[in-house]
Design an enzyme around this catalytic site. Sequence first.
Site, PDB file in Angstrom:
ATOM      1  N   HIS A 134       0.831  -1.195   0.000  1.00 27.86           N
ATOM      2  CA  HIS A 134       0.000   0.000   0.000  1.00 27.86           C
ATOM      3  C   HIS A 134       0.872   1.255   0.000  1.00 27.86           C
ATOM      4  CE1 HIS A 134       0.349  -1.026   4.430  1.00 27.86           C
ATOM      5  NE2 HIS A 134       0.987   0.133   4.334  1.00 27.86           N
TER       6      HIS A 134
HETATM    7  C1  T46 Z   1       2.382   0.890   6.979  1.00 27.46           C
HETATM    8  C2  T46 Z   1       3.222  -0.301   7.238  1.00 27.46           C
HETATM    9  C3  T46 Z   1       4.679   0.028   7.379  1.00 27.46           C
HETATM   10  C4  T46 Z   1      -5.176  -0.526  12.800  1.00 27.46           C
HETATM   11  O1  T46 Z   1      -6.363  -0.742  13.141  1.00 27.46           O
HETATM   12  N1  T46 Z   1      -4.493   0.518  13.356  1.00 27.46           N
HETATM   13  C5  T46 Z   1      -3.203   0.799  13.027  1.00 27.46           C
HETATM   14  O2  T46 Z   1      -2.603   1.763  13.567  1.00 27.46           O
HETATM   15  C6  T46 Z   1      -2.556  -0.033  12.046  1.00 27.46           C
HETATM   16  C7  T46 Z   1      -1.118   0.238  11.633  1.00 27.46           C
HETATM   17  C8  T46 Z   1      -3.259  -1.064  11.486  1.00 27.46           C
HETATM   18  N2  T46 Z   1      -4.546  -1.309  11.867  1.00 27.46           N
HETATM   19  C9  T46 Z   1      -5.274  -2.449  11.281  1.00 27.46           C
HETATM   20  C10 T46 Z   1      -5.560  -2.313   9.784  1.00 27.46           C
HETATM   21  C11 T46 Z   1      -5.571  -3.749   9.309  1.00 27.46           C
HETATM   22  O3  T46 Z   1      -6.876  -4.289   9.493  1.00 27.46           O
HETATM   23  O4  T46 Z   1      -4.459  -3.607  11.400  1.00 27.46           O
HETATM   24  C12 T46 Z   1      -4.627  -4.471  10.299  1.00 27.46           C
HETATM   25  C13 T46 Z   1      -3.290  -4.815   9.684  1.00 27.46           C
HETATM   26  O5  T46 Z   1      -2.741  -3.622   9.070  1.00 27.46           O
HETATM   27  P1  T46 Z   1      -1.966  -3.669   7.682  1.00 27.46           P
HETATM   28  O6  T46 Z   1      -2.378  -4.824   6.887  1.00 27.46           O
HETATM   29  O7  T46 Z   1      -2.085  -2.313   7.057  1.00 27.46           O
HETATM   30  O8  T46 Z   1      -0.454  -3.926   8.208  1.00 27.46           O
HETATM   31  P2  T46 Z   1       0.880  -3.754   7.367  1.00 27.46           P
HETATM   32  O9  T46 Z   1       1.980  -4.313   8.193  1.00 27.46           O
HETATM   33  O10 T46 Z   1       0.726  -4.254   5.985  1.00 27.46           O
HETATM   34  O11 T46 Z   1       1.080  -2.158   7.262  1.00 27.46           O
HETATM   35  C14 T46 Z   1       1.428  -1.414   8.405  1.00 27.46           C
HETATM   36  C15 T46 Z   1       0.604  -0.108   8.455  1.00 27.46           C
HETATM   37  O12 T46 Z   1      -0.788  -0.425   8.392  1.00 27.46           O
HETATM   38  C16 T46 Z   1       0.943   0.820   7.328  1.00 27.46           C
HETATM   39  O13 T46 Z   1       0.419   2.110   7.595  1.00 27.46           O
HETATM   40  O14 T46 Z   1       2.808   1.857   6.362  1.00 27.46           O
HETATM   41  O15 T46 Z   1       2.807  -1.086   8.354  1.00 27.46           O
END
Ligand code: T46
Length: 153
Positions: A69
């Site tokens: 993303h």
């Molecule tokens: C990024 C990279 C480096 C939340 O509810 N609150 C939060 O503060 C975060 C970070 C995530 N979430 C929820 C959203 C999704 O349902 O946690 C779940 C997993 O998040 P995501 O798939 O986006 O995780 P990553 O590791 O792919 O990405 C994260 C951050 O989301 C993103 O902003 O830049 O780490």
Amino acid sequence: MNKKIVKKIKLKLPTIKVKNSGVINLQFYDDFPDGNLVIGEALKSIPFIIKRFYYINNLFNKKAIRGYHAHKKLDQIIFCINGSFVLNLDDGVSKQKILLNNPYYGIRLGSLLWHTMEKFSSDCVILVLANDYYKESDYLRNYDEFIKYLNKK
Ligand code: T46
């Protein structure tokens, strides 16, 4: 109390070739017999007020790939505070692969930077500092949508 000396260690820093990124150096003391100390300060080494932080651990799945993303507005800094992983950055024109394996510096994940994280060591711990609260509406989670969004700007 140990005498605190900032060691003049020459870090091998990556040269950043994509837009909206950069290397964020932290102050560190790595000559304590009982462990190292690493420091970041908002509006000093960290170029914004930190509204949120999160960390990612338990990265035992060798095939895991996270991210996929970009953010519309969010500014973040990503650190590998233990172990190692590979950060892939793509600003829509240039792409770069960075091996993060040093806790003394981080990489800025500015807005409009498509990123993925992969090749985690099993002891990897990632820390991210963010300048805003979590908003799903700030995510571009589809690559074509990311490119369209960039071209509209
Ligand atoms: C990024 C990279 C480096 C939340 O509810 N609150 C939060 O503060 C975060 C970070 C995530 N979430 C929820 C959203 C999704 O349902 O946690 C779940 C997993 O998040 P995501 O798939 O986006 O995780 P990553 O590791 O792919 O990405 C994260 C951050 O989301 C993103 O902003 O830049 O780490």
